[in-house]
Design a protein around this motif. Sequence first.
Motif, PDB file in Angstrom:
ATOM      1  N   VAL A 286       0.848  -1.191   0.000  1.00 53.24           N
ATOM      2  CA  VAL A 286       0.000   0.000   0.000  1.00 53.24           C
ATOM      3  C   VAL A 286       0.882   1.239   0.000  1.00 53.24           C
ATOM      4  O   VAL A 286       1.787   1.362   0.826  1.00 53.24           O
ATOM      5  CB  VAL A 286      -0.921   0.024   1.248  1.00 53.24           C
ATOM      6  CG1 VAL A 286      -1.828   1.252   1.198  1.00 53.24           C
ATOM      7  CG2 VAL A 286      -1.739  -1.247   1.337  1.00 53.24           C
TER       8      VAL A 286
ATOM      9  N   LYS B 284       0.877   5.252   0.466  1.00 53.54           N
ATOM     10  CA  LYS B 284       0.032   6.321   0.989  1.00 53.54           C
ATOM     11  C   LYS B 284       0.734   7.649   0.811  1.00 53.54           C
ATOM     12  O   LYS B 284       1.735   7.915   1.468  1.00 53.54           O
ATOM     13  CB  LYS B 284      -0.239   6.089   2.482  1.00 53.54           C
ATOM     14  CG  LYS B 284      -1.173   4.923   2.745  1.00 53.54           C
ATOM     15  CD  LYS B 284      -1.442   4.798   4.237  1.00 53.54           C
ATOM     16  CE  LYS B 284      -2.268   3.548   4.526  1.00 53.54           C
ATOM     17  NZ  LYS B 284      -2.087   3.095   5.917  1.00 53.54           N
ATOM     18  N   ASP B 285       0.219   8.429  -0.099  1.00 49.61           N
ATOM     19  CA  ASP B 285       0.690   9.793  -0.289  1.00 49.61           C
ATOM     20  C   ASP B 285       2.209   9.860  -0.488  1.00 49.61           C
ATOM     21  O   ASP B 285       2.888  10.691   0.106  1.00 49.61           O
ATOM     22  CB  ASP B 285       0.276  10.646   0.927  1.00 49.61           C
ATOM     23  CG  ASP B 285       0.298  12.125   0.576  1.00 49.61           C
ATOM     24  OD1 ASP B 285       0.082  12.455  -0.601  1.00 49.61           O
ATOM     25  OD2 ASP B 285       0.556  12.938   1.483  1.00 49.61           O
TER      26      ASP B 285
ATOM     27  N   ASN C 162      -1.141   7.417  -4.224  1.00 49.25           N
ATOM     28  CA  ASN C 162      -1.909   6.494  -3.393  1.00 49.25           C
ATOM     29  C   ASN C 162      -2.287   5.285  -4.229  1.00 49.25           C
ATOM     30  O   ASN C 162      -2.996   5.437  -5.229  1.00 49.25           O
ATOM     31  CB  ASN C 162      -3.186   7.171  -2.878  1.00 49.25           C
ATOM     32  CG  ASN C 162      -2.858   8.197  -1.827  1.00 49.25           C
ATOM     33  OD1 ASN C 162      -2.461   7.863  -0.710  1.00 49.25           O
ATOM     34  ND2 ASN C 162      -2.993   9.463  -2.193  1.00 49.25           N
TER      35      ASN C 162
ATOM     36  N   THR D 236      -2.927   0.757  -4.036  1.00 50.53           N
ATOM     37  CA  THR D 236      -2.951  -0.490  -3.283  1.00 50.53           C
ATOM     38  C   THR D 236      -2.750  -1.656  -4.250  1.00 50.53           C
ATOM     39  O   THR D 236      -3.374  -1.691  -5.306  1.00 50.53           O
ATOM     40  CB  THR D 236      -4.302  -0.647  -2.553  1.00 50.53           C
ATOM     41  OG1 THR D 236      -4.460   0.439  -1.649  1.00 50.53           O
ATOM     42  CG2 THR D 236      -4.342  -1.950  -1.782  1.00 50.53           C
TER      43      THR D 236
ATOM     44  N   GLY E 167       5.264  10.458   2.827  1.00 51.76           N
ATOM     45  CA  GLY E 167       4.291   9.393   2.696  1.00 51.76           C
ATOM     46  C   GLY E 167       4.794   8.088   3.278  1.00 51.76           C
ATOM     47  O   GLY E 167       5.882   8.022   3.834  1.00 51.76           O
ATOM     48  N   ARG E 168       3.972   7.049   3.133  1.00 53.89           N
ATOM     49  CA  ARG E 168       4.324   5.755   3.722  1.00 53.89           C
ATOM     50  C   ARG E 168       4.205   4.644   2.703  1.00 53.89           C
ATOM     51  O   ARG E 168       3.349   4.681   1.819  1.00 53.89           O
ATOM     52  CB  ARG E 168       3.391   5.457   4.894  1.00 53.89           C
ATOM     53  CG  ARG E 168       3.691   6.284   6.145  1.00 53.89           C
ATOM     54  CD  ARG E 168       2.421   6.523   6.931  1.00 53.89           C
ATOM     55  NE  ARG E 168       1.790   5.270   7.332  1.00 53.89           N
ATOM     56  CZ  ARG E 168       1.812   4.799   8.591  1.00 53.89           C
ATOM     57  NH1 ARG E 168       2.397   5.460   9.545  1.00 53.89           N
ATOM     58  NH2 ARG E 168       1.218   3.668   8.872  1.00 53.89           N
TER      59      ARG E 168
ATOM     60  N   GLU F  50       5.599  -0.951   7.819  1.00 47.55           N
ATOM     61  CA  GLU F  50       6.153   0.141   7.038  1.00 47.55           C
ATOM     62  C   GLU F  50       7.567  -0.184   6.545  1.00 47.55           C
ATOM     63  O   GLU F  50       8.415  -0.653   7.298  1.00 47.55           O
ATOM     64  CB  GLU F  50       6.174   1.428   7.870  1.00 47.55           C
ATOM     65  CG  GLU F  50       6.518   2.630   7.021  1.00 47.55           C
ATOM     66  CD  GLU F  50       6.113   3.936   7.684  1.00 47.55           C
ATOM     67  OE1 GLU F  50       5.396   3.907   8.699  1.00 47.55           O
ATOM     68  OE2 GLU F  50       6.539   4.985   7.185  1.00 47.55           O
TER      69      GLU F  50
ATOM     70  N   HIS G 189      -7.587  13.390  -7.219  1.00 45.91           N
ATOM     71  CA  HIS G 189      -7.578  13.780  -5.814  1.00 45.91           C
ATOM     72  C   HIS G 189      -7.411  15.275  -5.696  1.00 45.91           C
ATOM     73  O   HIS G 189      -6.631  15.844  -6.430  1.00 45.91           O
ATOM     74  CB  HIS G 189      -6.418  13.088  -5.082  1.00 45.91           C
ATOM     75  CG  HIS G 189      -6.661  11.620  -4.920  1.00 45.91           C
ATOM     76  ND1 HIS G 189      -7.411  11.083  -3.900  1.00 45.91           N
ATOM     77  CD2 HIS G 189      -6.275  10.574  -5.677  1.00 45.91           C
ATOM     78  CE1 HIS G 189      -7.445   9.778  -4.015  1.00 45.91           C
ATOM     79  NE2 HIS G 189      -6.778   9.420  -5.091  1.00 45.91           N
TER      80      HIS G 189
END
Lengths: 252, 258
Positions: free
Chosen positions: A8, A10-11, A26, A28, A61-62, A69, A252
């Motif tokens: 995933v 994220k940002d 973003n 997945t 982000g991650r 992580e 977004h």
Amino acid sequence: MDQKELLVLKDVKKSYSSLSVLKGINLTFQQGEFISIVGKSGCGKSTLLRIIAGLEAAGGGRIMMNGSELQSLNEAARIMFQDGRLLPWKKILQNIGLGLSGDWREKALEALRSVGLEDRAHQYPSSLSGGQKQRVALARALVHEPQLLLLDEPLGALDALTRLEMQRLIEAIWQKNRLTTILVTHDVEEAVMLSDRVIVLKDGNVAVDQVIEMPRPRQRANPAFTKYSEEILAEIMGTRSARGTVLVALSH
Amino acid sequence: MKKVKIDKKRGEKWLPWVIPALILIVWQGFSGIGIIPARILPSPTEVLKAGVKLSASGELTTHISISLWRALIGFLIGGTLGFILGLFNGLFKYIDLLFDTSIQMLRNIPHLALLPLVILWFGIDETSKIFLVALGVLFPVYINTYHGIKSVDRGLIEMGQAYGLKGFSLFTHVIFPGALSSILVGIRYSLGVMWTTLIVAETIAANSGVGYMAMNAREFMQMDIIVLSILIYALLGKLSDWLAKLCENKWLSWRQLS
Ligand SMILES: Nc1ncnc2c1ncn2[C@@H]1O[C@H](COP(=O)(O)OP(=O)(O)O)[C@@H](O)[C@H]1O
Ligand SMILES: [Mg+2]
């Protein structure tokens, strides 16, 4: 069909000095999926892939891999590069065994067999053609039994026929192992041919995240194939027609 | 068909020796009919005779072995230092920042210019010669090791990292083999420097060795021994170059298409 999220984003952001390459991605990725990332040259495809591989730190982000992580090298991923990057001073078998320990020879030979080059084990990479080199590079990635296979334009430098052959090989291997695969390519038809999902990167964002619903093996003659290809290409080139479209734009 | 090929191969093997052989023949001939006076240049047979005489007395072996010993020790010291410095400066940024500029400045001093100083420091015993040889050898090995490591393909290093190599394993599998051809160029070049340095040092500041033998012969106008010394130096130089090439062929065999 029960699905598990393998990766995933994220940002995720990345910039080089003043150049903002990724502006907040973003995404997945499900276990077992085959995803292609397409986009113009220089739009940040390789950068994204290197961040997923843990070869480069994101600027923000991650990145969640298997629920935790990512901090440094992504041990569960293996990446394959456009230029092969075989070590010219190692024989082919030793190239495949790179980074393996223990009883690596048998495994390396097995991997070499799976790409049909077992008879070249004891030669140097310089004796191989471009397509064969990429097959060795593929075997080198597969031998680690990664959970995630990252392919950075692996077929970009090959001639059309070798390309087709390699596409078939990659698809066959993916179908056999159900190995989550992310393919970066600039060839839209290649993406449509192979992927469950095609992602278009544009101006540092995900412009399109398109599921491809077509039975495999896919045929280029299939009207859906053409439609998908044309729509995605139009999106990349910014010439998307105003009339009805099957695309779902994620903005977004 | 096959026979022609073999003959061609044999021809390729002998061709490089045609000119040296021709020179030797012409030299011998001209000396024989007096075009080249013995006072200017003794004939090849005279030189050979001097060689036989000096070998019989054991003098030649002594001088050659002491020269070889100096060359070897100096080369090992200078080469090792140059290699280690090149390695660390090539691999570690901060060590590089600390040392490289200083090394580049020192490199611009011709090491043979230090000869008077070295004689004052160490006299004319072994230390002075070994010091100079080591100094001469150090820089070419340093520069080539340093550049070899700096110019290893970044893509290959990244690939190695992506496949789990780091630290020492990354060095042995990727960085060192990638730098090796440049390192060997440095070694081969430094072997030449090694002999020139030794010739100068032995000629000026020694009481043994091939260079001393030539200088000593000069006092007694022994032309044959002087020419013999020169030829011995040439042979030793050729020998070390040949050894370096042998190593190159062995360690860089992957460069030839298999
Ligand atoms: N290490 C770097 N330093 C500076 N700029 C970089 C670096 N890597 C990539 N870039 C820049 O980031 C942009 C995206 O590069 P890349 O991800 O390689 O694009 P793609 O793979 O889509 O062709 C390009 O404009 C490139 O010049
Ligand atoms: Mg790229």
